[in-house]
Design a protein around this motif. Structure first.
Motif, PDB file in Angstrom:
ATOM      1  N   PHE A 166      40.248  22.556  15.821  1.00 44.27           N
ATOM      2  CA  PHE A 166      39.051  21.688  15.847  1.00 44.27           C
ATOM      3  C   PHE A 166      37.852  22.468  15.326  1.00 44.27           C
ATOM      4  O   PHE A 166      37.832  23.702  15.377  1.00 44.27           O
ATOM      5  CB  PHE A 166      38.782  21.198  17.281  1.00 44.27           C
ATOM      6  N   THR A 167      36.850  21.766  14.858  1.00 48.98           N
ATOM      7  CA  THR A 167      35.610  22.426  14.438  1.00 48.98           C
ATOM      8  C   THR A 167      34.667  22.488  15.638  1.00 48.98           C
ATOM      9  O   THR A 167      34.842  21.751  16.614  1.00 48.98           O
ATOM     10  CB  THR A 167      34.914  21.650  13.307  1.00 48.98           C
ATOM     11  N   LEU A 168      33.665  23.366  15.563  1.00 47.96           N
ATOM     12  CA  LEU A 168      32.698  23.456  16.671  1.00 47.96           C
ATOM     13  C   LEU A 168      31.898  22.163  16.810  1.00 47.96           C
ATOM     14  O   LEU A 168      31.498  21.787  17.911  1.00 47.96           O
ATOM     15  CB  LEU A 168      31.758  24.650  16.452  1.00 47.96           C
ATOM     16  N   THR A 169      31.705  21.477  15.699  1.00 48.80           N
ATOM     17  CA  THR A 169      31.010  20.183  15.756  1.00 48.80           C
ATOM     18  C   THR A 169      31.846  19.161  16.533  1.00 48.80           C
ATOM     19  O   THR A 169      31.328  18.397  17.351  1.00 48.80           O
ATOM     20  CB  THR A 169      30.736  19.665  14.325  1.00 48.80           C
ATOM     21  N   GLU A 170      33.155  19.194  16.292  1.00 51.52           N
ATOM     22  CA  GLU A 170      34.045  18.286  17.044  1.00 51.52           C
ATOM     23  C   GLU A 170      34.056  18.652  18.529  1.00 51.52           C
ATOM     24  O   GLU A 170      34.055  17.777  19.394  1.00 51.52           O
ATOM     25  CB  GLU A 170      35.467  18.349  16.473  1.00 51.52           C
ATOM     26  N   LEU A 171      34.058  19.954  18.825  1.00 53.80           N
ATOM     27  CA  LEU A 171      34.046  20.397  20.226  1.00 53.80           C
ATOM     28  C   LEU A 171      32.762  19.921  20.926  1.00 53.80           C
ATOM     29  O   LEU A 171      32.806  19.372  22.038  1.00 53.80           O
ATOM     30  CB  LEU A 171      34.159  21.924  20.290  1.00 53.80           C
ATOM     31  N   GLN A 172      31.631  20.109  20.252  1.00 50.96           N
ATOM     32  CA  GLN A 172      30.364  19.666  20.838  1.00 50.96           C
ATOM     33  C   GLN A 172      30.364  18.149  21.048  1.00 50.96           C
ATOM     34  O   GLN A 172      29.887  17.651  22.083  1.00 50.96           O
ATOM     35  CB  GLN A 172      29.188  20.072  19.937  1.00 50.96           C
ATOM     36  N   ALA A 173      30.938  17.424  20.090  1.00 49.79           N
ATOM     37  CA  ALA A 173      30.972  15.955  20.209  1.00 49.79           C
ATOM     38  C   ALA A 173      31.748  15.516  21.443  1.00 49.79           C
ATOM     39  O   ALA A 173      31.375  14.547  22.114  1.00 49.79           O
ATOM     40  CB  ALA A 173      31.578  15.337  18.946  1.00 49.79           C
ATOM     41  N   VAL A 174      32.833  16.249  21.791  1.00 53.42           N
ATOM     42  CA  VAL A 174      33.614  15.897  22.981  1.00 53.42           C
ATOM     43  C   VAL A 174      32.757  16.078  24.235  1.00 53.42           C
ATOM     44  O   VAL A 174      32.712  15.204  25.104  1.00 53.42           O
ATOM     45  CB  VAL A 174      34.898  16.745  23.064  1.00 53.42           C
ATOM     46  N   TYR A 175      32.065  17.221  24.330  1.00 54.16           N
ATOM     47  CA  TYR A 175      31.171  17.434  25.473  1.00 54.16           C
ATOM     48  C   TYR A 175      30.130  16.311  25.557  1.00 54.16           C
ATOM     49  O   TYR A 175      29.885  15.752  26.633  1.00 54.16           O
ATOM     50  CB  TYR A 175      30.452  18.788  25.348  1.00 54.16           C
ATOM     51  N   GLU A 176      29.525  15.992  24.424  1.00 54.67           N
ATOM     52  CA  GLU A 176      28.443  14.997  24.433  1.00 54.67           C
ATOM     53  C   GLU A 176      28.950  13.619  24.832  1.00 54.67           C
ATOM     54  O   GLU A 176      28.291  12.901  25.574  1.00 54.67           O
ATOM     55  CB  GLU A 176      27.785  14.929  23.052  1.00 54.67           C
ATOM     56  N   ARG A 177      30.160  13.298  24.381  1.00 50.10           N
ATOM     57  CA  ARG A 177      30.656  11.948  24.678  1.00 50.10           C
ATOM     58  C   ARG A 177      31.048  11.815  26.134  1.00 50.10           C
ATOM     59  O   ARG A 177      30.895  10.753  26.730  1.00 50.10           O
ATOM     60  CB  ARG A 177      31.802  11.611  23.742  1.00 50.10           C
ATOM     61  N   ILE A 178      31.569  12.880  26.731  1.00 48.92           N
ATOM     62  CA  ILE A 178      31.919  12.775  28.158  1.00 48.92           C
ATOM     63  C   ILE A 178      30.651  12.796  29.000  1.00 48.92           C
ATOM     64  O   ILE A 178      30.530  12.058  29.980  1.00 48.92           O
ATOM     65  CB  ILE A 178      32.868  13.912  28.580  1.00 48.92           C
ATOM     66  N   LEU A 179      29.694  13.635  28.617  1.00 43.76           N
ATOM     67  CA  LEU A 179      28.447  13.709  29.390  1.00 43.76           C
ATOM     68  C   LEU A 179      27.538  12.508  29.144  1.00 43.76           C
ATOM     69  O   LEU A 179      26.681  12.197  29.971  1.00 43.76           O
ATOM     70  CB  LEU A 179      27.692  15.000  29.042  1.00 43.76           C
ATOM     71  N   GLY A 180      27.745  11.836  27.994  1.00 40.58           N
ATOM     72  CA  GLY A 180      26.881  10.699  27.697  1.00 40.58           C
ATOM     73  C   GLY A 180      25.463  11.110  27.319  1.00 40.58           C
ATOM     74  O   GLY A 180      24.522  10.346  27.528  1.00 40.58           O
ATOM     75  N   ARG A 181      25.307  12.335  26.825  1.00 37.31           N
ATOM     76  CA  ARG A 181      23.984  12.768  26.362  1.00 37.31           C
ATOM     77  C   ARG A 181      24.130  13.804  25.252  1.00 37.31           C
ATOM     78  O   ARG A 181      25.185  14.408  25.109  1.00 37.31           O
ATOM     79  CB  ARG A 181      23.155  13.355  27.519  1.00 37.31           C
ATOM     80  N   ARG A 182      23.060  13.992  24.461  1.00 39.17           N
ATOM     81  CA  ARG A 182      23.076  14.982  23.411  1.00 39.17           C
ATOM     82  C   ARG A 182      22.897  16.375  23.996  1.00 39.17           C
ATOM     83  O   ARG A 182      22.253  16.543  25.021  1.00 39.17           O
ATOM     84  CB  ARG A 182      21.941  14.710  22.396  1.00 39.17           C
TER      85      ARG A 182
END
Lengths: 231, 231
Positions: A166-182
């Motif tokens: 995975f890319t770091l952008t994809e990893l960050q997107a997973v965190y953001e989507r579960i947390l529901g915030r940027r």
């Protein structure tokens, strides 16, 4: 049923699994349609009675249920909480030892054969699923998603929802989507570097919109690390 | 025992409690000497079978055991982990839903009467107790103490180990003794102020070595707050 060796009638004992994946649509939970009473024809979490002649322990029972329902062998599996009461099952006093399992998107395909019960991935909204659930399974889903969100704040847990590269952008997107915030990108990358749980895969790049992005993978033995503070 | 309504033989189902207090000597755990087989005469955690005719749910079963063994009614009680396997109890496949209970030092007196089994507070060293324990209870004790130590790092949990009135120095000492390390006093007081879970008791002071120290108590409803980072 009462004798000196068995002084009390025993409760029903089951394991139930909240199997979670993350798709384009968001978090999804695997549900099965029950083919027996009680709640025949209704949706429920994958689960089943503990088979004391087959299951060596609780985790083996949870793995058996996971394998039977999804064909998946070794995903992330964590004991969640045990629910038990006189009223949660119309058949009598019952205990459900519940587990959370995280599955990578590319492992969501269900094996077509051998499953006579319906099985479906169902979208999660506001810590619940769109269909009514049997027993107290809505409460178990809520508990699992609360645990997941809390743990995402201070752990590497989300990597289990990604394919192995995975890319770091994809990893960050997973965190953001579960947390529901940027999350701030530079703060996020600093934390990821501090915790030291991913490494670049030599020579593997993903062609993104503007420039190629490095592919990363989880370092051996570092898929489940707790941070020392929240994100 | 197999019939359509009861397709599988059921495991034994118990609750077991790790009841923890903090004394001058350190952390202590309440043990009972078993008066029946298996392990008659040996030490074990207070626990018992779920009584499906009396206990409305798992927490009620845990509270009943706590009341029967200590006479204490409403301490901090948290579900820990559920242990279950074919081998943990010689009587057969068994499940133990374990709980951690924290008791204030001034509630450690055990009611003298009605207890025929021996009950004793036992010192904890290196996440274990000095006597061999029945079943897998040493593992349960270890799990409880790990949970306690981890949670102390980022929560108000230790206040449950103190009497209702305490000085900030006493509060810090509880954190330090569970963590096994010193905490910087000004950083500790800053965190306590941020989390806003204690308040001074008007007019109540404790005469310390050099000058009187203000007595504090927990603010209503704020005894179990998670910090957003570790101490």
């Amino acid at each position: 049923m009462t004798n000196p060796q068995m002084p009390y009638p025993r409760p029903i004992a089951t394991v139930d699994l909240v199997i979670v994946a993350l798709t384009e649509a968001g978090l999804e939970v695997l549900l099965t349609r029950r083919d027996i009473e009680p709640y025949a024809g209704e949706w429920a979490l994958p689960g089943g009675w503990i088979h004391i002649d087959k299951d060596i322990d609780l985790e083996a029972a949870a793995c058996r249920v996971l394998r039977e329902k999804t064909g998946v062998e070794t995903p992330y599996l964590e004991q969640l909480e045990t629910f038990g009461s006189a009223g949660r099952d119309p058949r009598g006093w019952s205990i459900s030892v519940s587990y959370v399992s995280l599955i990578a998107t590319n492992q969501m395909r269900l094996p077509a054969a051998e499953h006579r019960t319906d099985v479906a991935w169902t979208a999660v909204t506001d810590d619940t699923v769109a269909v009514p659930l049997s027993f107290d399974h809505a409460k178990i889903v809520k508990s699992a998603l609360t645990r997941l969100r809390n743990k995402v704040e201070y752990s590497t847990l989300p990597v289990h929802l990604l394919p192995s590269g995975f890319t770091l952008t994809e990893l960050q997107a997973v965190y953001e989507r579960i947390l529901g915030r940027r999350i701030d990108k530079s703060a996020f990358r600093k934390r990821i570097a501090e915790v030291d749980f991913v490494e670049p895969v030599f020579g593997e790049m993903r062609r993104a919109s503007n420039r190629p992005a490095q592919i990363y993978r989880v370092k051996a033995g570092r898929s489940t690390i707790l941070f020392d503070r929240t994100l």
